[in-house]
Design a protein around this motif. Structure first.
Motif, short mmCIF file in Angstrom:
data_model
loop_
_atom_site.label_atom_id
_atom_site.label_comp_id
_atom_site.label_asym_id
_atom_site.label_seq_id
_atom_site.Cartn_x
_atom_site.Cartn_y
_atom_site.Cartn_z
N LEU A 1 -10.16 -6.12 5.77
CA LEU A 1 -9.86 -6.32 4.35
C LEU A 1 -9.27 -5.07 3.69
CD1 LEU A 1 -13.06 -8.32 3.37
CD2 LEU A 1 -10.77 -9.22 3.89
N ASN A 2 -9.57 -3.90 4.24
CA ASN A 2 -9.07 -2.62 3.70
C ASN A 2 -8.41 -1.84 4.83
OD1 ASN A 2 -10.36 -2.97 1.05
ND2 ASN A 2 -12.25 -2.76 2.22
N ASN B 1 -14.58 -4.67 7.10
CA ASN B 1 -14.03 -3.74 6.11
C ASN B 1 -12.61 -3.32 6.47
OD1 ASN B 1 -14.24 -1.95 3.75
ND2 ASN B 1 -14.27 -0.32 5.28
N ARG B 2 -12.38 -2.99 7.75
CA ARG B 2 -11.04 -2.58 8.18
C ARG B 2 -10.05 -3.74 8.09
NH1 ARG B 2 -8.80 1.92 8.06
NH2 ARG B 2 -7.78 1.80 10.05
N TYR C 1 0.86 -1.19 0.00
CA TYR C 1 0.00 0.00 0.00
C TYR C 1 0.89 1.23 0.00
CZ TYR C 1 -3.72 -3.19 1.49
OH TYR C 1 -4.62 -4.23 1.59
#
Length: 172
Positions: A112-113, A109-110, A55
């Motif tokens: 996975l992202n 979500n956190r 990232y």
């Protein structure tokens, strides 16, 4: 890296400076940390590999790592600055014994992202809380030292979660 401020080894705040860093490769670092780790980038570029995925993180972005993430590498530009904040899992359980109000969708979500983009207002809010947390950790002679540190740590976590939930649209 030495911590700038620590509280009973439960909260660690490190001011990050790219000039003091060294490059590493994903195979150099395979770490699963039993804590909540948040990085606030204030300037420059950070390339972080989480769960084998790279990232690119810039200003107003914040990677968040939990005990479920595998940290592979952290590299930063020479001009990079920011904060690395760690909250132990034990401390989190003590502060938030019941996280039933946090939507499961947000937690997934956190996971996975792990990167969150903050707008300028939210970014300044989070930086302000980190600065107050650091100042309160240093105030060891305050009669309510533990309370003021825990208050600011709680503010940091609750504001960050709130921002994330609102970004997801999970709360109407």
């Amino acid at each position: 890296v030495e911590a700038d401020e620590t509280y009973q080894d439960q909260i660690i705040v490190i001011e990050v400076n790219g000039n003091d860093s060294k490059m590493n490769k994903p195979e150099d670092l395979l770490v699963r940390i039993d804590a909540l780790c948040i990085i606030l980038v204030t300037k420059g570029v950070l390339v972080v590999t989480i769960d084998y995925l790279p990232y690119r993180v810039t200003q107003h972005m914040t990677p968040g790592l939990t005990h479920k993430h595998l940290l592979n590498s952290i590299n930063m530009s020479n001009d990079a600055t920011g904060y690395y904040i760690m909250f132990s899992k034990v401390l989190l359980k003590e502060m938030f014994p019941q996280l039933t109000t946090v939507p499961k969708e947000y937690i997934l979500n956190r996971r996975l992202n792990p990167i969150m983009k903050l707008d300028a207002k939210d970014y300044m809010l989070m930086i302000g809380i980190v600065e107050r947390l650091r100042a309160n950790i240093r105030r060891t002679n305050h009669i309510f030292h533990r309370v003021i540190v825990m208050n600011e740590a709680g503010n940091f976590i609750m504001e960050l979660v709130n921002i994330g939930i609102l970004q997801m649209g999970a709360v109407k």
